[in-house]
Design a protein around this motif. Structure first.
Motif, PDB file in Angstrom:
ATOM      1  N   HIS A  27       0.918  -1.200  -0.154  1.00 45.86           N
ATOM      2  CA  HIS A  27       0.098  -0.048   0.041  1.00 45.86           C
ATOM      3  C   HIS A  27       0.889   1.233   0.065  1.00 45.86           C
ATOM      4  CE1 HIS A  27      -2.271   3.170   1.969  1.00 45.86           C
ATOM      5  NE2 HIS A  27      -3.289   2.583   1.127  1.00 45.86           N
ATOM      6  N   ASP A  28       1.876   1.170   0.823  1.00 48.77           N
ATOM      7  CA  ASP A  28       2.843   2.460   0.939  1.00 48.77           C
ATOM      8  C   ASP A  28       3.259   2.636  -0.488  1.00 48.77           C
ATOM      9  OD1 ASP A  28       1.914   2.687   3.437  1.00 48.77           O
ATOM     10  OD2 ASP A  28       3.609   1.771   4.365  1.00 48.77           O
ATOM     11  N   TYR A  29       3.971   1.654  -1.126  1.00 50.81           N
ATOM     12  CA  TYR A  29       4.922   1.503  -2.263  1.00 50.81           C
ATOM     13  C   TYR A  29       4.062   2.396  -3.387  1.00 50.81           C
ATOM     14  CZ  TYR A  29       7.769  -2.175  -0.147  1.00 50.81           C
ATOM     15  OH  TYR A  29       8.559  -2.581   0.780  1.00 50.81           O
ATOM     16  N   GLY A  30       2.917   2.596  -3.483  1.00 49.35           N
ATOM     17  CA  GLY A  30       2.037   3.060  -4.223  1.00 49.35           C
ATOM     18  C   GLY A  30       2.505   4.501  -4.122  1.00 49.35           C
ATOM     19  N   GLN A  31       2.682   5.030  -3.068  1.00 54.04           N
ATOM     20  CA  GLN A  31       2.855   6.560  -2.773  1.00 54.04           C
ATOM     21  C   GLN A  31       4.386   6.765  -3.348  1.00 54.04           C
ATOM     22  OE1 GLN A  31       1.158   9.318  -2.065  1.00 54.04           O
ATOM     23  NE2 GLN A  31       3.015  10.265  -2.907  1.00 54.04           N
ATOM     24  N   TYR A  32       5.401   5.851  -3.052  1.00 54.04           N
ATOM     25  CA  TYR A  32       6.655   5.837  -3.437  1.00 54.04           C
ATOM     26  C   TYR A  32       6.654   6.081  -4.978  1.00 54.04           C
ATOM     27  CZ  TYR A  32       7.471   4.111   1.373  1.00 54.04           C
ATOM     28  OH  TYR A  32       7.470   3.743   3.031  1.00 54.04           O
ATOM     29  N   ALA A  36       8.277   9.011  -6.935  1.00 49.09           N
ATOM     30  CA  ALA A  36       9.627   8.876  -8.008  1.00 49.09           C
ATOM     31  C   ALA A  36       9.006   9.342  -9.352  1.00 49.09           C
ATOM     32  CB  ALA A  36       9.925   7.570  -8.106  1.00 49.09           C
ATOM     33  N   ASP A  37       7.932   9.046  -9.630  1.00 47.23           N
ATOM     34  CA  ASP A  37       7.470   9.524 -11.094  1.00 47.23           C
ATOM     35  C   ASP A  37       7.138  10.822 -11.072  1.00 47.23           C
ATOM     36  OD1 ASP A  37       6.942   6.984 -12.283  1.00 47.23           O
ATOM     37  OD2 ASP A  37       4.777   6.848 -11.749  1.00 47.23           O
ATOM     38  N   ASN A  38       6.843  11.690 -10.014  1.00 46.71           N
ATOM     39  CA  ASN A  38       6.642  13.030  -9.992  1.00 46.71           C
ATOM     40  C   ASN A  38       8.016  13.919  -9.942  1.00 46.71           C
ATOM     41  OD1 ASN A  38       4.066  13.081  -9.843  1.00 46.71           O
ATOM     42  ND2 ASN A  38       3.801  13.126  -7.607  1.00 46.71           N
ATOM     43  N   ALA A  39       9.096  13.009  -9.472  1.00 46.85           N
ATOM     44  CA  ALA A  39      10.425  13.547  -9.558  1.00 46.85           C
ATOM     45  C   ALA A  39      11.413  13.256 -10.945  1.00 46.85           C
ATOM     46  CB  ALA A  39      11.252  12.859  -8.372  1.00 46.85           C
ATOM     47  N   GLY A  40      10.569  12.677 -11.775  1.00 45.62           N
ATOM     48  CA  GLY A  40      11.258  12.353 -12.945  1.00 45.62           C
ATOM     49  C   GLY A  40      12.145  11.274 -12.990  1.00 45.62           C
ATOM     50  N   ARG A  41      11.978  10.320 -11.924  1.00 45.71           N
ATOM     51  CA  ARG A  41      12.970   8.996 -11.669  1.00 45.71           C
ATOM     52  C   ARG A  41      12.309   8.013 -11.974  1.00 45.71           C
ATOM     53  NH1 ARG A  41      18.058   9.914  -9.652  1.00 45.71           N
ATOM     54  NH2 ARG A  41      18.313   7.937 -10.402  1.00 45.71           N
ATOM     55  N   GLN A  42      12.149   7.667 -13.530  1.00 45.98           N
ATOM     56  CA  GLN A  42      11.451   6.495 -13.710  1.00 45.98           C
ATOM     57  C   GLN A  42      12.196   5.358 -13.198  1.00 45.98           C
ATOM     58  OE1 GLN A  42       8.445   6.444 -15.528  1.00 45.98           O
ATOM     59  NE2 GLN A  42       8.415   4.307 -15.042  1.00 45.98           N
ATOM     60  N   ASP A  43      13.622   5.231 -13.078  1.00 44.70           N
ATOM     61  CA  ASP A  43      14.399   4.145 -12.728  1.00 44.70           C
ATOM     62  C   ASP A  43      13.996   3.889 -11.307  1.00 44.70           C
ATOM     63  OD1 ASP A  43      15.322   6.651 -11.850  1.00 44.70           O
ATOM     64  OD2 ASP A  43      17.407   5.666 -11.806  1.00 44.70           O
ATOM     65  N   ALA A  45      10.937   4.609  -9.734  1.00 46.39           N
ATOM     66  CA  ALA A  45       9.570   4.185 -10.028  1.00 46.39           C
ATOM     67  C   ALA A  45       9.545   3.023 -10.215  1.00 46.39           C
ATOM     68  CB  ALA A  45       8.863   5.026 -10.772  1.00 46.39           C
ATOM     69  N   ASP A  46      10.524   2.363 -11.471  1.00 44.24           N
ATOM     70  CA  ASP A  46      10.469   0.956 -11.616  1.00 44.24           C
ATOM     71  C   ASP A  46      11.057  -0.057 -10.523  1.00 44.24           C
ATOM     72  OD1 ASP A  46       9.496   1.649 -14.064  1.00 44.24           O
ATOM     73  OD2 ASP A  46      11.571   1.857 -15.061  1.00 44.24           O
ATOM     74  N   PHE A  47      11.973   0.558  -9.788  1.00 40.69           N
ATOM     75  CA  PHE A  47      12.450  -0.235  -8.673  1.00 40.69           C
ATOM     76  C   PHE A  47      11.481  -0.447  -7.556  1.00 40.69           C
ATOM     77  CE2 PHE A  47      13.915   0.359  -4.462  1.00 40.69           C
ATOM     78  CZ  PHE A  47      14.628  -0.951  -4.129  1.00 40.69           C
ATOM     79  N   PHE A  48      10.637   0.768  -7.245  1.00 40.99           N
ATOM     80  CA  PHE A  48       9.531   0.534  -6.315  1.00 40.99           C
ATOM     81  C   PHE A  48       8.444  -0.284  -6.823  1.00 40.99           C
ATOM     82  CE2 PHE A  48      10.854   5.030  -4.593  1.00 40.99           C
ATOM     83  CZ  PHE A  48      11.478   4.349  -3.410  1.00 40.99           C
ATOM     84  N   ARG A  49       8.086  -0.469  -8.150  1.00 42.22           N
ATOM     85  CA  ARG A  49       7.153  -1.249  -8.769  1.00 42.22           C
ATOM     86  C   ARG A  49       7.667  -2.773  -8.535  1.00 42.22           C
ATOM     87  NH1 ARG A  49       6.875   2.702 -12.325  1.00 42.22           N
ATOM     88  NH2 ARG A  49       4.885   3.856 -12.590  1.00 42.22           N
ATOM     89  N   ARG A  50       8.943  -3.070  -8.667  1.00 44.52           N
ATOM     90  CA  ARG A  50       9.525  -4.281  -8.657  1.00 44.52           C
ATOM     91  C   ARG A  50       9.375  -4.752  -6.997  1.00 44.52           C
ATOM     92  NH1 ARG A  50      13.566  -2.377 -11.756  1.00 44.52           N
ATOM     93  NH2 ARG A  50      14.940  -2.431 -10.160  1.00 44.52           N
ATOM     94  N   VAL A  51       9.822  -3.957  -6.138  1.00 41.08           N
ATOM     95  CA  VAL A  51       9.587  -4.304  -4.869  1.00 41.08           C
ATOM     96  C   VAL A  51       8.156  -4.436  -4.225  1.00 41.08           C
ATOM     97  CG1 VAL A  51       9.924  -3.251  -2.609  1.00 41.08           C
ATOM     98  CG2 VAL A  51      11.466  -3.059  -4.113  1.00 41.08           C
ATOM     99  N   MET A  52       7.163  -3.700  -5.088  1.00 43.06           N
ATOM    100  CA  MET A  52       5.864  -4.119  -4.685  1.00 43.06           C
ATOM    101  C   MET A  52       5.544  -5.253  -5.105  1.00 43.06           C
ATOM    102  SD  MET A  52       2.413  -1.301  -5.512  1.00 43.06           S
ATOM    103  CE  MET A  52       3.431  -0.502  -6.906  1.00 43.06           C
ATOM    104  N   ASP A  53       5.646  -5.743  -6.336  1.00 43.58           N
ATOM    105  CA  ASP A  53       5.618  -6.882  -7.010  1.00 43.58           C
ATOM    106  C   ASP A  53       6.005  -8.388  -6.197  1.00 43.58           C
ATOM    107  OD1 ASP A  53       4.110  -5.607  -9.049  1.00 43.58           O
ATOM    108  OD2 ASP A  53       6.072  -6.236 -10.434  1.00 43.58           O
TER     109      ASP A  53
END
Length: 80
Positions: A27-32, A36-43, A45-53
């Motif tokens: 739930h928290d990772y969605g905010q992370y 990251a997306d808002n900061a323009g850091r797709q890399d 954001a992708d890391f957080f998505r992997r952690v969420m998965d």
């Protein structure tokens, strides 16, 4: 297996705890990801998505183990 004051054996309690924390973190990772997306850091954001998965898979595996223990003498009186 020993059963504590919760009525759950240690292994079942541990699985429930890991499952809870994995789901809560997911739930928290969605905010992370949004941060990251808002900061323009797709890399990142992708890391957080992997952690969420990974946590989602972890929670699912805990669920499977809990179902496996449910209704057996190994689960303690809370699940039988």
């Amino acid at each position: 297996m020993a059963t504590g004051e919760t009525g759950f054996d240690d292994v079942t309690y541990d699985l429930i705890s890991v499952q809870y924390h994995a789901l809560k973190a997911g739930h928290d990772y969605g905010q992370y990801v949004r941060d990251a997306d808002n900061a323009g850091r797709q890399d990142i954001a992708d890391f957080f998505r992997r952690v969420m998965d990974e946590d989602s898979a972890r929670a699912k595996q805990c669920h499977e183990y809990i179902k496996e223990l449910s209704g057996t003498s190994a689960s303690g009186p809370a699940l039988t």
